[in-house]
Design an enzyme around this catalytic site. Structure first.
Site, short mmCIF file in Angstrom:
data_model
loop_
_atom_site.label_atom_id
_atom_site.label_comp_id
_atom_site.label_asym_id
_atom_site.label_seq_id
_atom_site.Cartn_x
_atom_site.Cartn_y
_atom_site.Cartn_z
N GLU A 177 0.73 -1.41 0.04
CA GLU A 177 -0.21 0.05 0.04
C GLU A 177 0.84 1.55 -0.04
O GLU A 177 1.26 1.87 1.46
CB GLU A 177 -0.92 0.37 0.71
CG GLU A 177 -2.08 0.88 1.17
CD GLU A 177 -2.46 1.55 2.24
OE1 GLU A 177 -2.73 0.10 3.33
OE2 GLU A 177 -3.65 2.56 2.14
N LYS A 219 -2.09 -1.87 -3.30
CA LYS A 219 -3.45 -1.02 -2.28
C LYS A 219 -3.15 0.46 -3.09
O LYS A 219 -2.79 1.07 -1.32
CB LYS A 219 -3.35 -1.30 -1.16
CG LYS A 219 -5.06 -0.71 -0.27
CD LYS A 219 -5.35 -0.86 0.79
CE LYS A 219 -5.82 -0.54 1.84
NZ LYS A 219 -6.58 -0.62 3.02
P1 13P Z 1 -8.95 3.92 4.07
O1 13P Z 1 -9.89 3.18 2.88
O2 13P Z 1 -10.33 4.60 5.00
O3 13P Z 1 -8.22 4.79 2.84
O4 13P Z 1 -8.36 2.90 4.87
C1 13P Z 1 -7.90 2.15 4.19
C2 13P Z 1 -6.27 1.95 5.21
O5 13P Z 1 -6.35 0.75 5.32
C3 13P Z 1 -5.64 2.12 4.98
O6 13P Z 1 -3.78 2.09 5.40
#
Ligand code: 13P
Length: 344
Positions: A177, A219
């Protein structure tokens, strides 16, 4: 290496019409979330809220996996069942956030690096024994006059690749991510450039660390105008910029992209995900494009619940509704009128 297991898990997480619930907020973040509905963030309240969310009937039609926090993966329900078992009994795949959060990046004025590599191998083995099948690590890049810097991009991408490699070695699918956050008044082109530079470096580092891409998921943020930009790009343009950026940077070996919602409202995140999927079809994008929303799935249930156990059914109704709509968006079949179909 257990490539087949990794690939099977990654593919199952992006099965048609399904996506991930990110319920891995740290206790500090939960304090803010609960604060917004006037609830104290005690271990018991966090347990009750998440137990209720995970027990929602019928969500397994829309939710493939749930990302847990360290506290949650160790917690039992009020009836003494491990919370993780509530998920696995529904066929929902459990995962866990394994990074240790953001620290100031030395040598920069305002950028961060995500820590947590020390001792990660041992922690991964413990999470695997609890039953986790996948992991998540979040890096944050900020758009500013001179940021994200090459240094911040490189340092964070390196840590993401170390995490991904260790995770695969433990038999767990890494969700990589790199979030370019939407705070700021920048235009969508600045987000495009920062996202492109970040993802290029991430895939360079993943290759350098011999990460098996078929057993990973990305992500990312959507390519968006800054949250406080004077004019914000519409969903069609967001979709065009997002797919163009991703085609330049994400290898087709990656089975799926699971977007974060990143501070968009739940409806905005759903509208954009829908437009991205419609665009993906017409431009033959090679990856599944699904969701791993935190706020995008939990804002409505939290508001409906307000910490009252006699409103557990309202929480579950709101979660099921949001999950159904977000699932429709992964197929490009969401319509704004569906917002009003929540049976009460
Ligand atoms: P949000 O969808 O609230 O951005 O959270 C996703 C997430 O796991 C952030 O690390």
């Amino acid at each position: 290496m257990h490539f087949q297991i990794l690939e099977d898990t990654a593919n199952a997480l992006v099965e048609d019409g399904k996506g991930i619930l990110a319920a891995d907020e740290s206790s500090g973040t939960m304090k803010n979330r609960f604060g917004s509905i006037g609830v104290e963030s005690t271990e018991e309240n966090r347990r009750n809220y998440r137990e209720c969310l995970f027990s929602t009937e019928g969500v397994d039609e829309f939710i493939s996996g749930v990302i847990l926090y360290d506290e949650t993966i160790r917690q039992d329900s009020s009836g003494g069942i491990p919370l993780i078992d509530i998920l696995t009994h529904k066929g929902i795949i459990p995962g866990v956030k394994v990074d240790a959060g953001l620290k100031d990046l030395s040598g920069t004025k305002s950028e961060s690096v995500t820590e947590g590599i020390d001792g990660l191998g041992d922690r991964l083995a413990e999470y695997r024994d609890f039953g986790a099948k996948f992991t998540k690590w979040r890096a944050v890049l900020k758009i500013g006059s001179n940021t994200p810097s090459r240094y911040a991009i490189n340092t964070n991408a390196h840590a993401l690749a170390r995490f991904a490699s260790l995770s695969q070695e433990a038999g767990l699918v890494p969700i990589v991510e790199p979030e370019v956050i939407m705070d700021g008044s920048h235009d969508i082109e600045a987000c495009f450039d920062a996202t492109e530079a970040t993802q290029r470096e991430v895939y360079y580092q993943l290759a350098f660390h011999s990460v098996h891409l078929e057993g990973t998921l990305l992500k990312p943020n959507m390519v968006l105008s800054g949250k406080s930009a004077v004019t914000r790009a519409d969903a069609e343009y967001v979709a065009e910029r997002t797919i163009t950026c991703f085609k330049r940077t994400i290898p087709s070996a990656v089975p799926g992209v699971v977007f974060l919602s990143g501070g968009q409202s739940d409806e905005e995140a759903t509208v954009n995900l829908n437009a991205i999927n419609q665009r993906a079809k017409s431009s033959c994008a090679p990856w599944k494009l699904s969701f791993s929303f935190g706020r995008g799935l939990q804002a409505a249930p939290l508001k409906a619940w307000r910490g009252m156990s006699d409103r557990n059914d309202k929480l579950q109704q709101a979660f099921r509704h949001r999950a159904r709509l977000t699932s429709a968006a992964t197929r490009g079949m969401y319509e704004p009128s569906m917002e009003n179909d929540n049976p009460s």
